[in-house]
Design a protein around this motif. Structure first.
Motif, PDB file in Angstrom:
ATOM      1  N   TYR A   1       0.970   4.117  -3.002  1.00 48.48           N
ATOM      2  CA  TYR A   1       0.694   5.541  -2.795  1.00 48.48           C
ATOM      3  C   TYR A   1       1.858   6.376  -3.330  1.00 48.48           C
TER       4      TYR A   1
ATOM      5  N   ALA B   1       0.824  -1.215   0.000  1.00 50.66           N
ATOM      6  CA  ALA B   1       0.000   0.000   0.000  1.00 50.66           C
ATOM      7  C   ALA B   1       0.857   1.264   0.000  1.00 50.66           C
TER       8      ALA B   1
ATOM      9  N   ASN C   1      -4.660   2.469  -3.425  1.00 51.10           N
ATOM     10  CA  ASN C   1      -3.618   3.333  -2.860  1.00 51.10           C
ATOM     11  C   ASN C   1      -2.886   4.121  -3.938  1.00 51.10           C
TER      12      ASN C   1
END
Length: 187
Positions: free
Chosen positions: A87, A83, A111
């Motif tokens: 991001y 994750a 994400n």
């Protein structure tokens, strides 16, 4: 001097070809296919990278172990597809090519999209700040009477306008990446 100049294209081609192999002779002979696969997975490389390794090692007469490579690559992809990585990849506007394992893909994409949206928000904020600075600078130009000062303000306006143009391009890139990621997510 002429001899050196004539050899330059040959040297350049040799240099370029030497950089094409994905693995050295030593790496092929060591045969750490789990480690090589893991490294490729952590870097988010597609399985096509294995074909490059196979070709590089074939030149040295070394056979590759795809099963062990795939096991290592899968473990590496689990790290790549985290994750926090997703991001960050979105924030950095890195393109995602759908390489995460199926069980991680939706979480990765969520994400990744959040990272893209964060980058978009930062870009929009910076754009708004520059647009205001541009308007303020234009107003200043109207009130200036000195030619030298007006010339500097015009230069400033051109620089701000160029940065605004770059932000528009960045925003468009983010929109394209978002659209692509959202399409993958809906599949």
């Amino acid at each position: 001097m002429k001899t050196y100049v004539r050899k330059l294209p040959t040297l350049a081609i040799a240099f370029l070809l030497s950089g094409c192999a994905s693995l050295s002779k030593e790496e092929c002979q060591q045969g750490d296919w789990y480690g090589i696969g893991f490294s490729d997975g952590v870097q988010g490389r597609s399985l096509a990278r294995f074909d490059q390794h196979r070709e590089a090692c074939a030149e040295h007469g070394v056979r590759v172990d795809i099963s062990t490579y795939e096991t290592g690559r899968y473990k590496g992809l689990r790290r790549f597809c985290s994750a926090s990585n997703a991001y960050r990849h979105g924030e950095l506007l890195q393109r995602y090519d759908g390489i995460c394992p199926a069980e991680l893909e939706q979480d990765y994409l969520s994400n990744y999209i959040a990272g893209l949206e964060g980058a978009l928000q930062q870009t929009e904020n910076h754009y708004d700040e520059l647009a205001k600075e541009f308007e303020d600078t234009e107003r200043l130009l109207i009130y200036l009477e000195e030619k030298i000062a007006r010339k500097k303000v015009r230069k400033d306006l051109k620089e701000i306008d160029a940065e605004i143009s770059n932000l528009r391009e960045r925003r468009n890139m983010i929109f394209r990446l978002l659209k692509s990621a959202e399409l993958m997510q809906s599949e």
